[in-house]
Scaffold this motif. Sequence first.
Motif, mmCIF file in Angstrom:
data_model
loop_
_atom_site.group_PDB
_atom_site.id
_atom_site.type_symbol
_atom_site.label_atom_id
_atom_site.label_comp_id
_atom_site.label_asym_id
_atom_site.label_seq_id
_atom_site.Cartn_x
_atom_site.Cartn_y
_atom_site.Cartn_z
ATOM 1 N N ASP A 1 0.866 -1.178 0.000
ATOM 2 C CA ASP A 1 0.000 0.000 0.000
ATOM 3 C C ASP A 1 0.909 1.237 0.000
ATOM 4 O OD1 ASP A 1 -2.136 1.765 0.213
ATOM 5 O OD2 ASP A 1 -2.244 1.586 2.391
ATOM 6 N N TYR A 2 1.525 1.494 -1.149
ATOM 7 C CA TYR A 2 2.532 2.537 -1.242
ATOM 8 C C TYR A 2 2.521 3.120 -2.656
ATOM 9 C CZ TYR A 2 7.161 4.714 -0.832
ATOM 10 O OH TYR A 2 8.203 5.593 -0.807
ATOM 11 N N TYR A 3 2.397 4.427 -2.749
ATOM 12 C CA TYR A 3 2.335 5.131 -4.030
ATOM 13 C C TYR A 3 3.416 6.197 -4.073
ATOM 14 C CZ TYR A 3 -2.178 2.908 -4.398
ATOM 15 O OH TYR A 3 -3.169 1.975 -4.454
ATOM 16 N N VAL A 4 3.882 6.506 -5.267
ATOM 17 C CA VAL A 4 4.941 7.491 -5.455
ATOM 18 C C VAL A 4 4.529 8.449 -6.563
ATOM 19 C CG1 VAL A 4 7.346 7.826 -6.166
ATOM 20 C CG2 VAL A 4 6.727 5.848 -4.769
ATOM 21 N N GLU A 5 4.720 9.749 -6.339
ATOM 22 C CA GLU A 5 4.559 10.725 -7.409
ATOM 23 C C GLU A 5 5.962 11.046 -7.906
ATOM 24 O OE1 GLU A 5 2.754 15.131 -8.417
ATOM 25 O OE2 GLU A 5 2.684 14.397 -6.373
ATOM 26 N N TRP A 6 6.179 10.849 -9.211
ATOM 27 C CA TRP A 6 7.502 11.042 -9.807
ATOM 28 C C TRP A 6 7.469 12.253 -10.727
ATOM 29 C CZ3 TRP A 6 11.909 8.558 -8.679
ATOM 30 C CH2 TRP A 6 12.996 8.805 -9.496
ATOM 31 N N SER A 7 8.466 13.112 -10.604
ATOM 32 C CA SER A 7 8.582 14.295 -11.448
ATOM 33 C C SER A 7 9.717 14.105 -12.438
ATOM 34 C CB SER A 7 8.871 15.532 -10.591
ATOM 35 O OG SER A 7 9.246 16.616 -11.424
ATOM 36 N N THR A 8 9.439 14.373 -13.711
ATOM 37 C CA THR A 8 10.498 14.290 -14.719
ATOM 38 C C THR A 8 11.354 15.552 -14.715
ATOM 39 O OG1 THR A 8 9.042 15.153 -16.435
ATOM 40 C CG2 THR A 8 9.157 12.767 -16.207
ATOM 41 N N ILE A 9 10.883 16.608 -14.087
ATOM 42 C CA ILE A 9 11.670 17.843 -14.014
ATOM 43 C C ILE A 9 12.879 17.653 -13.098
ATOM 44 C CG2 ILE A 9 11.662 20.283 -13.331
ATOM 45 C CD1 ILE A 9 10.034 19.648 -15.881
ATOM 46 N N VAL A 10 12.648 17.105 -11.913
ATOM 47 C CA VAL A 10 13.745 16.890 -10.973
ATOM 48 C C VAL A 10 14.263 15.455 -11.016
ATOM 49 C CG1 VAL A 10 13.036 18.736 -9.435
ATOM 50 C CG2 VAL A 10 12.156 16.446 -9.051
ATOM 51 N N ASP A 11 13.597 14.602 -11.819
ATOM 52 C CA ASP A 11 13.958 13.194 -11.956
ATOM 53 C C ASP A 11 14.058 12.517 -10.594
ATOM 54 O OD1 ASP A 11 14.376 10.950 -13.490
ATOM 55 O OD2 ASP A 11 16.545 11.214 -13.575
ATOM 56 N N ALA A 12 13.007 12.722 -9.793
ATOM 57 C CA ALA A 12 12.968 12.154 -8.449
ATOM 58 C C ALA A 12 11.523 12.111 -7.951
ATOM 59 C CB ALA A 12 13.805 12.991 -7.496
ATOM 60 N N SER A 13 11.315 11.372 -6.872
ATOM 61 C CA SER A 13 9.980 11.361 -6.276
ATOM 62 C C SER A 13 9.760 12.684 -5.538
ATOM 63 C CB SER A 13 9.827 10.179 -5.320
ATOM 64 O OG SER A 13 10.671 10.313 -4.217
ATOM 65 N N ILE A 14 8.521 13.176 -5.620
ATOM 66 C CA ILE A 14 8.189 14.422 -4.932
ATOM 67 C C ILE A 14 7.105 14.209 -3.876
ATOM 68 C CG2 ILE A 14 8.992 15.956 -6.750
ATOM 69 C CD1 ILE A 14 6.143 16.176 -7.760
ATOM 70 N N TRP A 15 6.572 12.989 -3.827
ATOM 71 C CA TRP A 15 5.612 12.616 -2.788
ATOM 72 C C TRP A 15 5.567 11.104 -2.733
ATOM 73 C CZ3 TRP A 15 1.322 9.507 -2.941
ATOM 74 C CH2 TRP A 15 0.544 9.471 -1.779
ATOM 75 N N HIS A 16 5.280 10.553 -1.555
ATOM 76 C CA HIS A 16 5.039 9.119 -1.416
ATOM 77 C C HIS A 16 4.155 8.901 -0.205
ATOM 78 C CE1 HIS A 16 7.968 8.812 1.897
ATOM 79 N NE2 HIS A 16 8.640 9.723 1.196
ATOM 80 N N GLY A 17 3.363 7.841 -0.271
ATOM 81 C CA GLY A 17 2.487 7.537 0.843
ATOM 82 C C GLY A 17 1.481 6.456 0.519
ATOM 83 N N PRO A 18 0.580 6.164 1.462
ATOM 84 C CA PRO A 18 -0.418 5.105 1.287
ATOM 85 C C PRO A 18 -1.595 5.570 0.416
ATOM 86 C CG PRO A 18 -0.693 6.123 3.415
ATOM 87 C CD PRO A 18 0.525 6.751 2.796
ATOM 88 N N ARG A 19 -2.427 4.618 0.036
ATOM 89 C CA ARG A 19 -3.585 4.875 -0.831
ATOM 90 C C ARG A 19 -4.515 5.946 -0.248
ATOM 91 N NH1 ARG A 19 -6.273 2.469 -5.008
ATOM 92 N NH2 ARG A 19 -8.518 2.805 -5.060
ATOM 93 N N ALA A 20 -4.765 5.897 1.048
ATOM 94 C CA ALA A 20 -5.670 6.874 1.672
ATOM 95 C C ALA A 20 -5.177 8.302 1.434
ATOM 96 C CB ALA A 20 -5.823 6.589 3.155
ATOM 97 N N GLU A 21 -3.874 8.506 1.551
ATOM 98 C CA GLU A 21 -3.303 9.836 1.316
ATOM 99 C C GLU A 21 -3.316 10.179 -0.175
ATOM 100 O OE1 GLU A 21 -2.393 12.174 3.585
ATOM 101 O OE2 GLU A 21 -3.253 10.775 5.031
ATOM 102 N N ALA A 22 -3.068 9.190 -1.016
ATOM 103 C CA ALA A 22 -3.088 9.416 -2.464
ATOM 104 C C ALA A 22 -4.478 9.878 -2.907
ATOM 105 C CB ALA A 22 -2.673 8.153 -3.215
ATOM 106 N N LEU A 23 -5.519 9.290 -2.319
ATOM 107 C CA LEU A 23 -6.889 9.674 -2.680
ATOM 108 C C LEU A 23 -7.228 11.100 -2.238
ATOM 109 C CD1 LEU A 23 -8.699 6.315 -1.976
ATOM 110 C CD2 LEU A 23 -8.465 7.442 -4.206
ATOM 111 N N LYS A 24 -6.523 11.617 -1.245
ATOM 112 C CA LYS A 24 -6.734 13.011 -0.833
ATOM 113 C C LYS A 24 -6.061 13.985 -1.801
ATOM 114 C CE LYS A 24 -6.932 11.947 4.106
ATOM 115 N NZ LYS A 24 -6.228 12.111 5.391
ATOM 116 N N ARG A 25 -4.995 13.533 -2.445
ATOM 117 C CA ARG A 25 -4.196 14.398 -3.324
ATOM 118 C C ARG A 25 -4.589 14.317 -4.795
ATOM 119 N NH1 ARG A 25 0.961 16.034 -1.394
ATOM 120 N NH2 ARG A 25 1.713 15.985 -3.546
ATOM 121 N N TYR A 26 -5.095 13.153 -5.230
ATOM 122 C CA TYR A 26 -5.311 12.902 -6.660
ATOM 123 C C TYR A 26 -6.734 12.424 -6.916
ATOM 124 C CZ TYR A 26 -0.310 12.756 -6.046
ATOM 125 O OH TYR A 26 0.959 13.058 -5.683
#
Length: 65
Positions: free
Chosen positions: A13-38
Amino acid sequence: MRKYLLKPDRSEDYYVEWSTIVDASIWHGPRAEALKRYPPELVTRADKPAPPTPTRVSMGTTPTA
């Protein structure tokens, strides 16, 4: 700016938001948090396995006369 929401391991239960601008993750967390953001459809899409990578096929050489 391109960003992607992905789930690196289908069994976790782990999600990552990846940015191609910085070529790195800019957020990570569980599904519950992902549903609040996306939007829910993005989180659901991240849950699905990625489509297979196309295979390169050599067209060979052009015959000569």
